[in-house]
Enzyme design. Structure first.
Site, PDB file in Angstrom:
ATOM      1  N   GLU A  97      70.571  -9.398 -48.905  1.00 48.34           N
ATOM      2  CA  GLU A  97      69.634  -8.314 -48.630  1.00 48.34           C
ATOM      3  C   GLU A  97      70.259  -6.939 -48.819  1.00 48.34           C
ATOM      4  O   GLU A  97      69.636  -5.925 -48.503  1.00 48.34           O
ATOM      5  CB  GLU A  97      69.087  -8.431 -47.199  1.00 48.34           C
ATOM      6  CG  GLU A  97      68.275  -9.696 -46.963  1.00 48.34           C
ATOM      7  CD  GLU A  97      67.723  -9.804 -45.547  1.00 48.34           C
ATOM      8  OE1 GLU A  97      67.825  -8.807 -44.790  1.00 48.34           O
ATOM      9  OE2 GLU A  97      67.182 -10.867 -45.193  1.00 48.34           O
ATOM     10  N   ASP A 343      55.338  -9.266 -32.110  1.00 47.69           N
ATOM     11  CA  ASP A 343      56.565  -9.009 -32.868  1.00 47.69           C
ATOM     12  C   ASP A 343      56.338  -7.906 -33.898  1.00 47.69           C
ATOM     13  O   ASP A 343      56.884  -7.944 -34.998  1.00 47.69           O
ATOM     14  CB  ASP A 343      57.072 -10.286 -33.543  1.00 47.69           C
ATOM     15  CG  ASP A 343      58.460 -10.121 -34.160  1.00 47.69           C
ATOM     16  OD1 ASP A 343      59.214  -9.240 -33.709  1.00 47.69           O
ATOM     17  OD2 ASP A 343      58.780 -10.855 -35.106  1.00 47.69           O
ATOM     18  N   LYS A 370      55.253  -2.952 -39.590  1.00 48.17           N
ATOM     19  CA  LYS A 370      54.872  -4.357 -39.537  1.00 48.17           C
ATOM     20  C   LYS A 370      53.416  -4.568 -39.135  1.00 48.17           C
ATOM     21  O   LYS A 370      52.769  -5.504 -39.587  1.00 48.17           O
ATOM     22  CB  LYS A 370      55.775  -5.066 -38.520  1.00 48.17           C
ATOM     23  CG  LYS A 370      56.615  -6.202 -39.066  1.00 48.17           C
ATOM     24  CD  LYS A 370      57.369  -6.824 -37.905  1.00 48.17           C
ATOM     25  CE  LYS A 370      58.150  -8.045 -38.370  1.00 48.17           C
ATOM     26  NZ  LYS A 370      58.790  -8.724 -37.222  1.00 48.17           N
ATOM     27  N   CYS A 653      65.913 -22.366 -38.490  1.00 48.40           N
ATOM     28  CA  CYS A 653      66.816 -22.427 -39.641  1.00 48.40           C
ATOM     29  C   CYS A 653      66.423 -23.517 -40.638  1.00 48.40           C
ATOM     30  O   CYS A 653      66.574 -23.331 -41.850  1.00 48.40           O
ATOM     31  CB  CYS A 653      68.255 -22.670 -39.186  1.00 48.40           C
ATOM     32  SG  CYS A 653      69.021 -21.273 -38.347  1.00 48.40           S
ATOM     33  N   MET A 693      76.806 -24.206 -38.445  1.00 49.96           N
ATOM     34  CA  MET A 693      76.023 -25.136 -37.628  1.00 49.96           C
ATOM     35  C   MET A 693      76.761 -25.353 -36.313  1.00 49.96           C
ATOM     36  O   MET A 693      77.647 -26.195 -36.202  1.00 49.96           O
ATOM     37  CB  MET A 693      75.832 -26.456 -38.377  1.00 49.96           C
ATOM     38  CG  MET A 693      75.110 -27.541 -37.578  1.00 49.96           C
ATOM     39  SD  MET A 693      73.463 -27.064 -37.088  1.00 49.96           S
ATOM     40  CE  MET A 693      73.367 -27.849 -35.482  1.00 49.96           C
TER      41      MET A 693
END
EC number: 1.1.5.5
Length: 738
Positions: A97, A343, A370, A653, A693
């Site tokens: 990003e 959110d 948003k 995830c 993980m």
């Protein structure tokens, strides 16, 4: 001057002298190929960035964050001749990003896992690389991938945040560590819960490096910190929500105690969960107003009734807050979403413009946030000027024309009604972190807009937090999409993505470009009347900035969510972008995210010029994780609890209902589900912690972990043949999986 690499182009002047260097004992190392001497940008240089149009000196190129470059060697008449000039493969095939900086021919790029690279911007040659060695077990402390959005540059040093909460300053010439600080003070942590992460780009204002953080989904009290750019010493800290005991603890004390605290219930879950309000992206210094603007995030938990007992506006959630850069002193705020329960963060890009309004030119903030509304706010005072929805919204009928307060749809207040709410925009917003751009030539703001609905459903029986998990106050068993073709087809029809060209003077759409789906890259506007954008389907495009006509496209082979930059090297214009799809959309939406276009990540930086000679990208695996025939037997009595545990701890995830989108491993096809001990070794004991993980033994017992394995076997059996059939098309690439 670095003539050996960068020819005779004039370098930026170094206007500040080096200060004290503070060493820090922190793990991390730099590997160096070769480096030449780029000179140091300062605040004065960034203010006058257009005197150095060949550089990209700060996150949005200039302090205004407009992401417009006046460079026009590449323009509408010749962009069709654009060719790949170079590419640089990155260390990890996860989401990218970052906005690279380019200073005097050297590119400084941050990548996933908070790595920093210096690259010859003309050739792609790696000059040096720095790995801060972020511990793998930090990955599950963040909501949305271990991404990094960029760096800051000041006086010969390059600054960036790390996912585990550090702020690092490196010597820009050598990549050697100058100083490193932990940006998360002990008093910010909630008991044993440490959920803060840093993935946003720091900003420089008057010799201070300003950085925020994320973590509201887990439990956090938001704040930003300012550090001396030379020494790393903290100058001030501003909390965005009150101390739960209404006690002093930072530069924000006065306004929080006298203005904000009374907008919260004194006994809601926020007193234990921190309240949220993290500033994970937009921080902008405005030299015209001499103010720093913060985009403040969502509540913790999301559920307004549980968070604050359904009482108060909850300042400063969902707000833009203006501070004095020297002290962090509060100046003004404008709350865009009072009572947030969707959110609807305000972390999206804050941009400043000089805009004609009612016969006079006003210095304003424009904000496509948003919640789906485009706001125009006076940059000096915070006065609301106007607002209009730039995408379809169903949670509000509009904004009060005087105050800017939303006119709520009563049914959208789901935490108060106790009923489900199918919200548009959903939690991913009409616009998220993907950068928008403004062209002074067209007068238009170009928004990477999207529509991703979300089913908001209250957690039954009150708020129950789960350590190291999302704590939203929602029923995670119901927010997912049912695994039926009919339900998925209905949802897929509502998934949309566009470029929306918005006229801020008229508060109206001028035109739009339709994309295959949501979660596309940021936008760059140039003096050549061009827009550049990468897409989720792996294509990189150039559009006509006047009407959206598609003038150029390139197959980058991997989805793109990063924003492009443009610069000069040896007098030649280049356009570059980081490649690699990721973030919460493909993580949580899983298989449904493939509707934006299926690609397999091969993360790299790619750069284009009119005479590029790199040739095509190398052919690589394009089939992703192949389905493996699963064990035939599973315990159906355990799969319901396995689904609950998976949705609580794993779906963020590995995909809703255990369908992956190809960025992280699809657990249906993991060999570990074949053996109880092997699965527990990974999930319970943390055998793959180094790869991100973390072990869940402290949060789930062995029985619950085995329930997840049984659920995964069930899902693998339900979907195996469907996945195999999808790969039988001519290219061997999965099509949409309804």
């Amino acid at each position: 001057m670095i003539s050996a690499v960068f020819g005779k182009r004039r370098s930026l002047s170094r206007t500040l002298t080096a200060g004290t260097i503070c060493a820090a004992l922190i793990s991390g190392y730099a590997t160096m190929a070769s480096a030449d001497d780029g000179q140091g940008a300062t605040g004065e240089a960034i203010i006058h960035a257009d005197d150095h149009p060949g550089n990209w000196m700060t996150y949005g190129r200039t302090y205004s964050d407009q992401r417009y470059s006046p460079l026009d060697q590449i323009n509408r008449s010749n962009v069709g001749n654009l060719k790949l000039a170079w590419y640089l493969d990155l260390d990890t095939n996860r989401g990218q990003e970052g906005t690279p900086l380019v200073i005097d021919g050297v590119m400084y790029a941050t990548t996933n896992w908070s790595m920093m690279k210096a690259v010859d911007a003309a050739t792609g040659k790696l000059l040096w690389s720095y790995d801060p060695r972020v511990p793998g077990n930090i990955a599950d402390k963040g909501c949305c991938d271990t991404v990094n959005r960029g760096a800051a540059y000041w006086n010969g040093k390059v600054y960036f945040g790390t996912f585990d909460g550090r702020l690092i300053a490196l010597d820009a010439k050598t990549g050697k560590l100058v100083w490193s600080v932990n940006t998360i003070p002990p008093e910010a942590e909630l008991g044993k819960q440490r959920s803060y992460t840093v993935d946003g780009a720091p900003r420089i204002a008057k010799g201070r490096v300003i950085i925020g953080n994320g973590g509201s989904e887990f439990g956090a009290r938001g704040f930003v910190s300012a550090f001396d750019a030379e020494t790393g010493k903290v100058d001030w800290r501003f909390f965005t929500v009150p101390n739960p005991k209404n006690e002093p603890d930072a530069a924000s004390d006065s306004v929080l105690m006298n203005k904000a605290y009374q907008t919260w219930s004194p006994t809601g879950a926020w007193t234990r969960q921190g309240g949220g309000g993290t500033v994970w992206d937009s921080i902008v210094y405005d030299p015209v107003a001499d103010l720093v603007y913060l985009g403040v995030g969502n509540g913790s938990p999301w559920n307004y009734k549980y968070r604050s007992e359904g009482k108060g506006d909850n300042l400063f959630l969902g707000s833009i807050v203006a501070l004095k850069p020297e002290t962090g002193e509060y100046v003004w705020h404008f709350q865009e979403t009072p009572m947030d329960q969707w959110d609807f963060t305000s972390d999206q890009q804050i941009m400043t413009l000089d805009l004609p309004i009612n016969g006079e030119t006003r210095h304003v903030i424009v904000h496509a946030r948003k919640n789906g509304f485009f706001y125009i706010i006076d940059a000096k005072t915070g006065e609301f000027i106007s607002g209009k929805n730039y995408v379809y919204v169903n949670w509000a009928s509009g904004l009060d024309p005087k105050t800017g307060r939303p006119i709520y749809n009563p049914d959208a207040l789901y935490t108060l009604t106790g009923k489900e709410w199918y919200g548009i925009p959903g939690d991913l917003g009409g616009h998220n972190f993907a950068a928008m751009a403004f062209s002074p030539k067209t007068g238009l703001v170009y928004i990477p807009a999207q529509q991703v609905p979300f089913l908001y459903t209250n957690q039954v029986g009150g708020f129950t937090p789960h350590p190291d998990s999302w704590n939203l106050g929602l029923d995670m068993n119901k927010v997912g999409i049912p695994d039926s073709p009919e339900a998925k087809q209905a949802f897929v029809k509502d998934l949309k993505g566009w470029i929306v060209a918005w006229d801020p003077q008229k508060q109206a759409e001028a035109w739009r470009v339709d994309h295959k789906g949501p979660w596309n890259g940021g936008i760059l506007a140039t003096g050549g009347d061009l827009l550049f954008q990468g897409l989720a389907n792996g294509e990189f495009h150039a559009y006509d900035a006047t009407n959206g006509s598609d003038l150029f496209h390139f197959a980058a082979d991997s989805g793109i969510i990063a924003p492009p930059v443009t610069y000069l090297a040896n007098g030649k214009q280049y356009v570059a972008v980081e490649v690699g799809w990721g973030g919460i959309y493909p993580f949580f939406l899983g298989g449904l995210a493939r509707t934006s276009g299926w690609t397999v990540n091969h993360s790299r930086i790619i750069a284009f010029s009119l005479d590029g000679k790199s040739g095509p990208l190398p052919k690589q695996n394009d089939q992703g994780f192949l389905p493996v025939k699963p064990p035939a037997q599973f315990d159906s009595k355990r799969t319901d609890n396995g689904y609950f545990q998976f949705q609580t701890y794993c779906a963020a995830c590995h995909g809703d209902n255990a369908e992956g989108a190809g960025v992280l491993p699809d657990l249906r096809w993991s060999g570990s589900i074949r053996h109880e001990d092997a699965f527990y070794n990974v999930v319970g004991r943390g055998a793959l912690t180094a790869y991100g993980m973390d072990r869940l033994h402290g949060n789930m017992n062995p029985t619950e972990i085995e329930d997840i394995r049984q659920f995964l076997i069930k899902r693998a059996n339900e979907t195996y043949q469907r996945e195999v059939d999808a790969r039988k098309n001519a290219d061997g690439i999965p099509e949409q999986l309804p």
